[in-house]
Design an enzyme around this catalytic site. Sequence first.
Site, short mmCIF file in Angstrom:
data_model
loop_
_atom_site.label_atom_id
_atom_site.label_comp_id
_atom_site.label_asym_id
_atom_site.label_seq_id
_atom_site.Cartn_x
_atom_site.Cartn_y
_atom_site.Cartn_z
N HIS A 157 20.70 13.03 24.47
CA HIS A 157 20.43 14.31 25.13
C HIS A 157 19.15 14.18 25.98
CE1 HIS A 157 20.44 19.00 24.56
NE2 HIS A 157 20.35 18.64 25.83
N HIS A 182 23.17 10.88 14.36
CA HIS A 182 22.53 12.16 14.61
C HIS A 182 21.31 12.01 15.51
CE1 HIS A 182 21.22 16.29 13.26
NE2 HIS A 182 20.05 15.80 13.66
N GLU A 183 20.39 11.14 15.11
CA GLU A 183 19.14 11.02 15.86
C GLU A 183 19.36 10.44 17.26
OE1 GLU A 183 16.63 12.57 14.97
OE2 GLU A 183 17.29 13.00 12.93
#
Length: 633
Positions: A425, A418-419
């Site tokens: 991104h 997730h992180e």
Amino acid sequence: MSGKITLRRAVLAAASAVSLLALSVPARATDDPKVDPKYLWDLSDYYRTPADWDAARLKVKAALPGLAKYKGTLAKGPAATLAALEAIYAVYHDLERVGTYASVIASTDARDAQAQERQGLGDDLQGEVAAATAWLSPEIQALGAAKVDGYLKAEPKLAKFGFALHDALRLKAHTLGAEAEGVLAALSPALGGSGTTYNLLSNADIDWPTITLPASSKEGGKSVKLTQANYQKYREDPDRAVRKAVFDAFWTKFGQYANTMGSTLGTTVQNGVIQSKLRHYPTAVAASLSNNDIPEGVYRTLVAEANKGLPTLHRYFKLRQRMLNLPDLHYYDIYPPLVSSDAKFPIEEGEKLVLAAVKPLGDEYQKAMADAFAHRWMHAYPQEGKQSGAYQTGVYGLHPVVFLNYQDNYNSVSTLAHEWGHGMHTTFANRSQPYELAGYSLFMAEIASTANEFLLSDYMLANAKTKQEKLLYLGNELETIRGTFFRQTMFAEFELAVHDAVEKGEPMSGKRMTEIYLGLLRKYHGADQGVMQIDPVYAAEWAFIPHFYRPFYVYQYATSISASAYFTEKIRDGGAAARDTYLSVLKAGGSDYPVTVLRKAGLDMASPAPYQALVRRMDEVITEMERLLDQKD
């Protein structure tokens, strides 16, 4: 994670780059000799020493008087406008670095008074920069659209400022005069101080209770201090008596602070309501969404569709009761894994699994992530005084950093994925856009992170060798959807209810917040349908949620997971073309409004479709798990 930079709000985004998942400080390598220094981040690329940071802070401070000479010059033409914007954005960039470092250094040890002082100085500097540049948006708006378009045509170097210039024009009706904007900007650190107060109270000053674990448990008789990290550990305990004891003690303690927490959160709400009125918005939620041009219908459609999907959530809870073999279901039963597993996932193995899982995103994505893992860009393990939770942040031109509380279990692998979705991104946006257009909005921020989680789930399921493994990974996906879609929407509905009440002039207090939250807990968890029992003491949970100090933030987790489910499905079915479309969303950064970026990629977030698709996916996972459970071994 950083927000989109706009002329009116650039300074606020620059100084607020750290997610409120962890408002806190980095640990020194000497804090825990058992932790491999490889997993204690190295921030020397940011600043080598606190003295270097302070020198950079003073440099920003010293640059502010020089910005005054640009005031009143924009009407002189495109060259003057370019000179002003380049000077101002250079200060914004330096401020982003100063603010991010101070926040990050403050996040691994809330007991470190010097780190807290540095963070306070960074917040003060944010207000000073905001005040020094508050004239900018009103002056751009005075130019008008025709003159701005003429400037952009005459001076190609202004192109990187084009989106922000037009955004300032869009917000003209909600922008005050230069003097009023300056006053509000100067007051911003004080007006936003409730979040810092919450952080210090919940992470440093609360006298956490110590409980003796029930004799029936694996660690029976052990005394445990229920810090936030230990609460999150023991709420997953397979022994129901442990979970109940932990919930009773932890939420009773938070309930003792309901009046204080009601005051701190109430101040945040009042601030938003007052500013929305000053800026001529109909509601605080409309004001918040307007910053990124999000239609209010997106927020309210999300809440409506989540409510329509509650039968699926309740279906999941009944499956949970079946799998845990419980006679009934209580709120303290929602965290233990559906499938017991002693499997350990050391972080080195977790990194390998995540790298393999993101293979559908292509070589460039995998290589960028592998490079990140090869450097000391994570603070991975829990330590005394370190805040719970996880976050990613970064500064344009430098590497992202990730904060974790890794526990060597599969949930931790999922959090790692997730992180680093956030990290990728940030990386792709920074590689593809100039600084002025790289900062993606909060509305976009959770898409890459939850897409990584879906890809990890797909990879683990495809490589599972037993029914139990399949149930483990499917169950984890259900929890991801529950926690990210339904739970965050419940939070969003709580925020909406509290703000709506204040806007109507109704009294608000910690007690009233507890009542509102209890009603939502009962609705979302099917108390009236006999699905789950909700003990009123647990309704103090609202006081635990740091995201509420960033109003109307949490709903974006739910919209994002809906978007990521859409994109990962397309990538599985569409191959390279679908992958490239998805990567184009990451590379877009803040070059356009988020709803527009997603619409260009084929996704309309204002329609019920993405939320209904996610609920359908959840139904499909439940059906598959029921099928596996009905199989004879």
